[in-house]
Design a protein around this motif. Sequence first.
Motif: not given
Length: 367
Positions: A182-211
């Motif tokens: 989201g950016e300043v000036g943007q009209v947002l709906a209720a619940g629309q994502t503005v930020f994604v927070l990487a919470a402190d704590g456990e870490r993981e690795v995201l990979i993609s498995l071939p079909e």
Amino acid sequence: MFRHVLPLAIPAVLGLLLTACGSEEPTASAARPVLVVQPVPAGALVDTFPGEVRARFEPELGFRIGGKMSKRLVEVGERVRKDQPLAELDPQDVRLQLEAMRAQVTAAEANLKLVRAERDRYKTLLARQLVSQSQYDNAENLYRAGEARLKQVRAEYNVASNQAGYAVLRAPQNGVIASRRGEVGQVLAAGQTVFVLAADGEREVLISLPEQSYERYRIGQQVEVELWSQPGRRYPGVIREMAPSADSQSRTFAARVSFVDTKVPAEPGQSARVHVQHDGEVPLSVPLSALSADNDQPYVWVVRGSESRLQRVSVVIGPYHEERAAILNGLHGDDWVVVGGVHLLREGLRVRPVDRDNRPVDLAGKE
């Protein structure tokens, strides 16, 4: 005279030499040298997938009410604390709504005061028998309605007051801002994502498995994780989560790998590689250069017999890798497979097998 005899003698000598050469064994019968190797056990085969270090918990943050964003207080990659303001909506609308509800509360309080006084007056008159019971009951109902109306507008005022507080988006916990949507000036709906927070704590690795090989992996499977910032060092991990459906564009399945040791020095956004062994489900493998195919049937050339002759062996191929291919069926661990010039070979050809160091391979002891 010698000069006249010499031109006649040369053709005769050449004819005798050709006749002598023709009486010898053809050179084509000499054994052809071929490079051979033995299949590698499946334990030496490892699938490697590139990945990105992510937080175990990544909540998507959005305002609980709609409106126009007037302030953005943090940037991507910035570390934030719990309850820290991240962004604000234009407060004018919620402020006006709060003032309107405050006015309704004042009006309801005044109405309740009036109907209470009216009820008390009718109660006194009823005791003197100056009014009927129905008139008193009507005053009593007006009082109860006024009381209920005051409770209603007070609840609505509390909701409006809460919404005024919802105009400020705050961090639910400590972490790092992973992305901004989201950016300043943007009209947002209720619940629309503005930020994604990487919470402190456990870490993981995201990979993609071939079909095509998705079925070979399972939740809880042991893997090894190598961080690009720490080459050569591998951390044990397990596949914690696998997406049930493929991505519509890449046609791969997302999977998350968690570290066994929760104190691994990995930060969100770092690159990593995940190494997965096949637990012996693929018995053998050979170099890709050893494979040929005829009518979509793959095969390899194997040197067998005391005379070292070639035999064409059909095989069942498993997953391909960068330099090798898995063989599910058709070969044995002690076979010697030709890995060079396979398109020039034929069934039963006598060869002279050599290894990668150009040393002769003795097959007689293996019969």
